[in-house]
Design a protein around this motif. Structure first.
Motif, PDB file in Angstrom:
ATOM      1  N   GLU A  12      11.362   8.738   2.183  1.00  0.00           N
ATOM      2  CA  GLU A  12      10.757   7.509   2.694  1.00  0.00           C
ATOM      3  C   GLU A  12      10.941   6.350   1.719  1.00  0.00           C
ATOM      4  O   GLU A  12      10.969   6.546   0.521  1.00  0.00           O
ATOM      5  CB  GLU A  12       9.251   7.751   2.895  1.00  0.00           C
ATOM      6  CG  GLU A  12       9.010   8.778   3.974  1.00  0.00           C
ATOM      7  CD  GLU A  12       7.576   9.285   4.007  1.00  0.00           C
ATOM      8  OE1 GLU A  12       6.652   8.477   4.022  1.00  0.00           O
ATOM      9  OE2 GLU A  12       7.402  10.510   4.019  1.00  0.00           O
ATOM     10  N   GLY A  69      -3.236   7.919   9.909  1.00  0.00           N
ATOM     11  CA  GLY A  69      -2.194   6.922  10.154  1.00  0.00           C
ATOM     12  C   GLY A  69      -1.061   6.917   9.153  1.00  0.00           C
ATOM     13  O   GLY A  69      -0.154   6.088   9.246  1.00  0.00           O
ATOM     14  N   THR A  70      -1.080   7.846   8.198  1.00  0.00           N
ATOM     15  CA  THR A  70       0.013   7.869   7.217  1.00  0.00           C
ATOM     16  C   THR A  70       1.197   8.673   7.758  1.00  0.00           C
ATOM     17  O   THR A  70       1.081   9.387   8.763  1.00  0.00           O
ATOM     18  CB  THR A  70      -0.449   8.525   5.896  1.00  0.00           C
ATOM     19  OG1 THR A  70      -0.939   9.836   6.206  1.00  0.00           O
ATOM     20  CG2 THR A  70      -1.532   7.721   5.218  1.00  0.00           C
ATOM     21  N   THR A  71       2.302   8.599   7.046  1.00  0.00           N
ATOM     22  CA  THR A  71       3.476   9.364   7.461  1.00  0.00           C
ATOM     23  C   THR A  71       3.212  10.866   7.301  1.00  0.00           C
ATOM     24  O   THR A  71       3.802  11.665   8.019  1.00  0.00           O
ATOM     25  CB  THR A  71       4.713   8.939   6.643  1.00  0.00           C
ATOM     26  OG1 THR A  71       4.346   8.861   5.266  1.00  0.00           O
ATOM     27  CG2 THR A  71       5.238   7.596   7.111  1.00  0.00           C
ATOM     28  N   TYR A  77       9.361   2.629   0.541  1.00  0.00           N
ATOM     29  CA  TYR A  77       8.195   1.749   0.653  1.00  0.00           C
ATOM     30  C   TYR A  77       8.640   0.292   0.749  1.00  0.00           C
ATOM     31  O   TYR A  77       9.574  -0.120   0.062  1.00  0.00           O
ATOM     32  CB  TYR A  77       7.305   1.854  -0.592  1.00  0.00           C
ATOM     33  CG  TYR A  77       6.668   3.195  -0.869  1.00  0.00           C
ATOM     34  CD1 TYR A  77       6.649   4.226   0.071  1.00  0.00           C
ATOM     35  CD2 TYR A  77       6.042   3.419  -2.094  1.00  0.00           C
ATOM     36  CE1 TYR A  77       6.041   5.449  -0.217  1.00  0.00           C
ATOM     37  CE2 TYR A  77       5.428   4.627  -2.386  1.00  0.00           C
ATOM     38  CZ  TYR A  77       5.437   5.642  -1.451  1.00  0.00           C
ATOM     39  OH  TYR A  77       4.832   6.837  -1.745  1.00  0.00           O
ATOM     40  N   ALA A 137       0.838  -1.197   0.000  1.00  0.00           N
ATOM     41  CA  ALA A 137       0.000   0.000   0.000  1.00  0.00           C
ATOM     42  C   ALA A 137       0.875   1.249   0.000  1.00  0.00           C
ATOM     43  O   ALA A 137       0.590   2.192   0.720  1.00  0.00           O
ATOM     44  CB  ALA A 137      -0.912  -0.014   1.222  1.00  0.00           C
ATOM     45  N   ALA A 138       1.936   1.236  -0.808  1.00  0.00           N
ATOM     46  CA  ALA A 138       2.877   2.350  -0.801  1.00  0.00           C
ATOM     47  C   ALA A 138       3.244   2.674   0.647  1.00  0.00           C
ATOM     48  O   ALA A 138       3.334   3.835   1.040  1.00  0.00           O
ATOM     49  CB  ALA A 138       2.284   3.572  -1.506  1.00  0.00           C
ATOM     50  N   MET A 139       3.444   1.618   1.424  1.00  0.00           N
ATOM     51  CA  MET A 139       3.652   1.805   2.868  1.00  0.00           C
ATOM     52  C   MET A 139       5.118   2.069   3.185  1.00  0.00           C
ATOM     53  O   MET A 139       6.004   1.286   2.826  1.00  0.00           O
ATOM     54  CB  MET A 139       3.156   0.584   3.635  1.00  0.00           C
ATOM     55  CG  MET A 139       3.252   0.765   5.138  1.00  0.00           C
ATOM     56  SD  MET A 139       2.553  -0.622   6.034  1.00  0.00           S
ATOM     57  CE  MET A 139       0.843  -0.125   6.136  1.00  0.00           C
ATOM     58  N   THR A 140       5.343   3.179   3.866  1.00  0.00           N
ATOM     59  CA  THR A 140       6.691   3.572   4.254  1.00  0.00           C
ATOM     60  C   THR A 140       7.207   2.678   5.374  1.00  0.00           C
ATOM     61  O   THR A 140       6.490   2.404   6.344  1.00  0.00           O
ATOM     62  CB  THR A 140       6.672   5.040   4.729  1.00  0.00           C
ATOM     63  OG1 THR A 140       6.162   5.836   3.668  1.00  0.00           O
ATOM     64  CG2 THR A 140       8.047   5.515   5.153  1.00  0.00           C
ATOM     65  N   PHE A 166      -8.270   9.252   0.297  1.00  0.00           N
ATOM     66  CA  PHE A 166      -7.806  10.467  -0.360  1.00  0.00           C
ATOM     67  C   PHE A 166      -8.842  11.062  -1.291  1.00  0.00           C
ATOM     68  O   PHE A 166      -8.805  12.248  -1.578  1.00  0.00           O
ATOM     69  CB  PHE A 166      -6.483  10.223  -1.092  1.00  0.00           C
ATOM     70  CG  PHE A 166      -5.321  10.378  -0.168  1.00  0.00           C
ATOM     71  CD1 PHE A 166      -5.017  11.626   0.360  1.00  0.00           C
ATOM     72  CD2 PHE A 166      -4.565   9.292   0.221  1.00  0.00           C
ATOM     73  CE1 PHE A 166      -3.977  11.790   1.246  1.00  0.00           C
ATOM     74  CE2 PHE A 166      -3.515   9.442   1.100  1.00  0.00           C
ATOM     75  CZ  PHE A 166      -3.225  10.693   1.612  1.00  0.00           C
TER      76      PHE A 166
HETATM   77  N1  GLN Z   1       3.681   6.252   2.389  1.00  0.00           N
HETATM   78  C1  GLN Z   1       2.705   6.743   3.317  1.00  0.00           C
HETATM   79  C2  GLN Z   1       2.717   5.903   4.556  1.00  0.00           C
HETATM   80  O1  GLN Z   1       3.270   4.847   4.557  1.00  0.00           O
HETATM   81  C3  GLN Z   1       1.295   6.813   2.734  1.00  0.00           C
HETATM   82  C4  GLN Z   1       0.743   5.509   2.289  1.00  0.00           C
HETATM   83  C5  GLN Z   1      -0.720   5.554   1.865  1.00  0.00           C
HETATM   84  O2  GLN Z   1      -1.445   6.487   2.145  1.00  0.00           O
HETATM   85  N2  GLN Z   1      -1.162   4.519   1.189  1.00  0.00           N
HETATM   86  O3  GLN Z   1       2.187   6.265   5.555  1.00  0.00           O
END
Ligand code: GLN
Length: 239
Positions: free
Chosen positions: A201, A133-135, A203, A84-87, A160
């Motif tokens: 960041e 909860g995002t960065t 991912y 989820a493009a998670m940092t 979003f």
């Molecule tokens: N990269 C950011 C995070 O990990 C946002 C990720 C998202 O919103 N999907 O918090």
């Protein structure tokens, strides 16, 4: 001979049927990484995990949920993988394992198009929004709220799509989110990117800490895709 063939086919079928299907959690309002198109979840992350699965011989099925539910769902075993493009950050790495990094990104500040607002929107009595909860959310809290730079409200959104609608309707003054995603929204929504926050960041794909074999398999798959050039092809498709 024929009998042997039938038996082998039968065994093959069983092996395929047993090929494991992992549940992959994501939050699909984050183009070009994950978004819904014609009712289907698509995007860079979706292609990436599908290609890893193919290279490593497992199947995936996607579950769309709010970003802040992803880690709890992984920890409780409701899902097996998060992409989820998670940092990758320390706090998250305490509760889940992360694959090798596959992307780097910064944060950006977005305002309503033509509003004339600039970076000073982050100061004083403005309201700033982020996905819960995002960065981006964390950055607002640590750097703006806790320092007293921002005295206005912090608005937290489930998705979003809602956040951008609120921005266009002037219910929030600015949003903070990952730059590649802000760029994508800026293409078809009435918004302007007015600043970049260099957070550097990375991912990663998250896996339950009890599933080291899956972690290893995902890292292997990632390496295979890098070596074969398939990863670059996926990048080219979305960027
Ligand atoms: N990269 C950011 C995070 O990990 C946002 C990720 C998202 O919103 N999907 O918090």
């Amino acid at each position: 001979m024929k009998k042997l063939l039938v038996v082998s086919l039968f065994v093959l079928c069983i092996v395929f049927a047993l090929g494991k299907t992992y549940k992959v959690g994501t939050e699909a309002t984050f183009p070009p990484f994950e978004y819904v198109e014609n009712g289907e979840i698509v995007g860079f992350d979706v292609d990436l995990i599908k290609a890893i699965a193919e290279a490593e011989g497992f199947d995936v099925e996607f579950v769309d949920m709010s970003f802040d539910s992803l880690i709890p769902a992984l920890v409780s075993g409701n899902i097996d993988i998060v992409i989820a493009a998670m940092t990758i950050n320390e706090e998250r790495a305490e509760v889940v394992d992360f694959s090798d990094p596959y992307w780097t990104a910064n944060q950006s500040v977005v305002v309503k198009g033509g509003s004339g607002k600039g970076l000073t929107v982050l100061f004083g009595d403005n309201s700033i929004g982020a996905q819960t909860g995002t960065t981006g959310d964390l950055w607002i809290e640590e750097e703006l709220q806790n320092t007293g730079i921002l005295t206005g409200q912090v608005k937290r959104y489930e998705s979003f799509v809602l956040a951008f609608t609120d921005l266009e309707n002037e219910n929030v003054d600015a949003l903070v989110l990952d730059e590649p995603v802000a760029e994508r929204y800026a293409k078809d929504r009435n918004v302007d990117i007015v600043g970049l926050i260099l957070t550097n960041e990375e991912y990663g794909i998250a896996i339950n800490k009890d599933n080291k074999a899956l972690l290893e398999s995902i890292n292997n798959g990632l390496e295979k895709l890098e070596d074969s050039g398939e990863l670059l092809e996926i990048v080219g498709k979305y960027f």
